[in-house]
Scaffold this motif. Structure first.
Motif, mmCIF file in Angstrom:
data_model
loop_
_atom_site.group_PDB
_atom_site.id
_atom_site.type_symbol
_atom_site.label_atom_id
_atom_site.label_comp_id
_atom_site.label_asym_id
_atom_site.label_seq_id
_atom_site.Cartn_x
_atom_site.Cartn_y
_atom_site.Cartn_z
ATOM 1 N N MET A 34 -14.365 26.793 -113.302
ATOM 2 C CA MET A 34 -12.992 26.395 -113.570
ATOM 3 C C MET A 34 -12.062 27.591 -113.390
ATOM 4 S SD MET A 34 -13.433 23.225 -114.270
ATOM 5 C CE MET A 34 -11.766 22.796 -114.812
ATOM 6 N N GLY A 35 -10.873 27.308 -112.896
ATOM 7 C CA GLY A 35 -9.914 28.387 -112.686
ATOM 8 C C GLY A 35 -8.510 27.969 -113.061
ATOM 9 N N TRP A 36 -7.691 28.972 -113.317
ATOM 10 C CA TRP A 36 -6.256 28.783 -113.514
ATOM 11 C C TRP A 36 -5.526 29.514 -112.394
ATOM 12 C CZ3 TRP A 36 -3.943 25.619 -116.992
ATOM 13 C CH2 TRP A 36 -4.687 25.178 -118.080
ATOM 14 N N PHE A 37 -4.586 28.828 -111.793
ATOM 15 C CA PHE A 37 -3.719 29.397 -110.773
ATOM 16 C C PHE A 37 -2.278 29.217 -111.238
ATOM 17 C CE2 PHE A 37 -6.487 30.063 -107.024
ATOM 18 C CZ PHE A 37 -7.653 29.485 -107.495
ATOM 19 N N ARG A 38 -1.370 29.919 -110.586
ATOM 20 C CA ARG A 38 0.042 29.728 -110.894
ATOM 21 C C ARG A 38 0.861 29.857 -109.622
ATOM 22 N NH1 ARG A 38 1.116 35.258 -114.447
ATOM 23 N NH2 ARG A 38 1.022 36.754 -112.703
ATOM 24 N N GLN A 39 2.018 29.227 -109.659
ATOM 25 C CA GLN A 39 2.918 29.277 -108.512
ATOM 26 C C GLN A 39 4.344 29.375 -108.998
ATOM 27 O OE1 GLN A 39 2.409 26.049 -105.701
ATOM 28 N NE2 GLN A 39 3.358 27.252 -104.067
ATOM 29 N N PRO A 41 8.511 29.839 -108.037
ATOM 30 C CA PRO A 41 9.375 29.337 -106.962
ATOM 31 C C PRO A 41 9.432 30.285 -105.777
ATOM 32 C CG PRO A 41 10.413 29.033 -109.081
ATOM 33 C CD PRO A 41 9.183 29.851 -109.335
ATOM 34 N N GLY A 42 9.213 29.753 -104.595
ATOM 35 C CA GLY A 42 9.286 30.554 -103.384
ATOM 36 C C GLY A 42 8.075 31.418 -103.114
ATOM 37 N N LYS A 43 7.047 31.293 -103.946
ATOM 38 C CA LYS A 43 5.854 32.114 -103.767
ATOM 39 C C LYS A 43 4.633 31.241 -103.550
ATOM 40 C CE LYS A 43 7.413 36.128 -106.418
ATOM 41 N NZ LYS A 43 7.054 37.106 -107.481
ATOM 42 N N GLU A 44 3.594 31.856 -103.014
ATOM 43 C CA GLU A 44 2.347 31.134 -102.819
ATOM 44 C C GLU A 44 1.607 30.987 -104.154
ATOM 45 O OE1 GLU A 44 1.318 32.423 -98.190
ATOM 46 O OE2 GLU A 44 -0.061 32.928 -99.820
ATOM 47 N N ARG A 45 0.754 29.979 -104.177
ATOM 48 C CA ARG A 45 -0.067 29.801 -105.368
ATOM 49 C C ARG A 45 -1.050 30.965 -105.467
ATOM 50 N NH1 ARG A 45 -2.108 23.806 -106.642
ATOM 51 N NH2 ARG A 45 0.116 23.593 -106.198
ATOM 52 N N GLU A 46 -1.169 31.543 -106.663
ATOM 53 C CA GLU A 46 -2.026 32.705 -106.833
ATOM 54 C C GLU A 46 -3.043 32.479 -107.950
ATOM 55 O OE1 GLU A 46 0.019 36.252 -108.025
ATOM 56 O OE2 GLU A 46 0.865 35.336 -109.830
ATOM 57 N N PRO A 88 8.362 38.133 -118.258
ATOM 58 C CA PRO A 88 9.163 37.228 -117.416
ATOM 59 C C PRO A 88 8.494 36.920 -116.078
ATOM 60 C CG PRO A 88 10.592 38.795 -118.497
ATOM 61 C CD PRO A 88 9.181 39.220 -118.805
ATOM 62 N N GLU A 89 7.762 37.883 -115.535
ATOM 63 C CA GLU A 89 7.096 37.662 -114.249
ATOM 64 C C GLU A 89 5.916 36.701 -114.345
ATOM 65 O OE1 GLU A 89 7.827 40.609 -115.671
ATOM 66 O OE2 GLU A 89 6.252 42.107 -115.278
ATOM 67 N N ASP A 90 5.542 36.294 -115.546
ATOM 68 C CA ASP A 90 4.510 35.270 -115.707
ATOM 69 C C ASP A 90 5.074 33.859 -115.547
ATOM 70 O OD1 ASP A 90 3.176 37.269 -118.364
ATOM 71 O OD2 ASP A 90 2.378 37.086 -116.321
ATOM 72 N N THR A 91 6.386 33.760 -115.432
ATOM 73 C CA THR A 91 7.014 32.452 -115.264
ATOM 74 C C THR A 91 6.535 31.770 -113.997
ATOM 75 O OG1 THR A 91 9.003 33.074 -116.491
ATOM 76 C CG2 THR A 91 9.224 31.274 -114.911
ATOM 77 N N ALA A 92 6.006 30.557 -114.146
ATOM 78 C CA ALA A 92 5.443 29.818 -113.014
ATOM 79 C C ALA A 92 4.953 28.459 -113.502
ATOM 80 C CB ALA A 92 4.273 30.583 -112.393
ATOM 81 N N VAL A 93 4.592 27.631 -112.558
ATOM 82 C CA VAL A 93 3.831 26.430 -112.886
ATOM 83 C C VAL A 93 2.358 26.817 -112.866
ATOM 84 C CG1 VAL A 93 3.219 24.075 -112.222
ATOM 85 C CG2 VAL A 93 5.571 24.907 -111.904
ATOM 86 N N THR A 119 1.591 22.674 -115.336
ATOM 87 C CA THR A 119 2.451 22.731 -116.517
ATOM 88 C C THR A 119 3.341 23.965 -116.396
ATOM 89 O OG1 THR A 119 2.490 22.701 -118.952
ATOM 90 C CG2 THR A 119 0.739 24.004 -117.920
ATOM 91 N N GLN A 120 4.612 23.801 -116.718
ATOM 92 C CA GLN A 120 5.582 24.883 -116.528
ATOM 93 C C GLN A 120 5.524 25.879 -117.686
ATOM 94 O OE1 GLN A 120 8.011 25.443 -113.935
ATOM 95 N NE2 GLN A 120 8.220 27.391 -115.015
ATOM 96 N N VAL A 121 5.472 27.138 -117.334
ATOM 97 C CA VAL A 121 5.575 28.223 -118.311
ATOM 98 C C VAL A 121 6.791 29.055 -117.933
ATOM 99 C CG1 VAL A 121 4.522 30.342 -119.186
ATOM 100 C CG2 VAL A 121 3.112 28.302 -118.823
ATOM 101 N N THR A 122 7.706 29.212 -118.871
ATOM 102 C CA THR A 122 8.910 29.999 -118.633
ATOM 103 C C THR A 122 9.001 31.074 -119.703
ATOM 104 O OG1 THR A 122 10.035 28.079 -117.686
ATOM 105 C CG2 THR A 122 11.406 29.951 -118.359
ATOM 106 N N VAL A 123 9.093 32.319 -119.270
ATOM 107 C CA VAL A 123 9.174 33.450 -120.183
ATOM 108 C C VAL A 123 10.556 34.081 -120.032
ATOM 109 C CG1 VAL A 123 8.127 35.606 -120.934
ATOM 110 C CG2 VAL A 123 6.709 33.834 -119.877
ATOM 111 N N SER A 124 11.301 34.078 -121.107
ATOM 112 C CA SER A 124 12.654 34.642 -121.077
ATOM 113 C C SER A 124 12.632 36.094 -121.502
ATOM 114 C CB SER A 124 13.572 33.840 -121.987
ATOM 115 O OG SER A 124 13.132 33.936 -123.332
#
Length: 125
Positions: A34-39, A41-46, A88-93, A119-124
């Motif tokens: 199992m893995g977790w990825f994030r994407q 806006p404007g970036k590739e899924r990582e 803040p740079e962890d912000t992604a889906v 699921t959306q994660v937003t770090v302010s």
């Protein structure tokens, strides 16, 4: 087929924590890595972090080492992502994904066979 459903995302201040969950149905996760990825806006899924089918091997992206932890509960057919010291740079889906059981954790999105909706994660700041 395996269905994956993520939850636990939200808005958090920098330095805070969140725990994501990924519940599987249709198949047991005990025979899948199992893995977790994030994407962002404007970036590739990582790739973020992954765990092999037995839980004996994990692999973290350098950007999250020491902050994110993956775990699995095969009895609950659930995978978790504990995220601490969020930036803040962890912000992604964030997406949960499943790969066939193997001893090593793969880090390329195309190698994974089943995906959740994210699921959306937003770090302010």
């Amino acid at each position: 087929q395996m269905q994956l459903v993520e939850s636990g995302g939200g808005l958090v201040q920098a330095g805070g924590s969140l725990r994501l969950s990924c519940v599987a149905s249709g198949r047991s996760i005990s025979t899948y890595n199992m893995g977790w990825f994030r994407q962002a806006p404007g970036k590739e899924r990582e790739f973020v972090v992954g765990i092999n089918y037995s839980g004996g091997s994990t692999y973290h992206a350098d950007s999250v080492k020491g902050r994110f932890t993956i775990s699995r509960d095969n009895a609950k057919n659930t995978v978790y992502l504990q995220m601490n010291s969020l930036k803040p740079e962890d912000t992604a889906v964030y997406y949960c994904a499943a790969d066939w059981a193997r001893s090593t954790v793969l880090r390329i999105a195309r190698d994974y066979h089943f995906w959740g909706q994210g699921t959306q994660v937003t770090v302010s700041s």
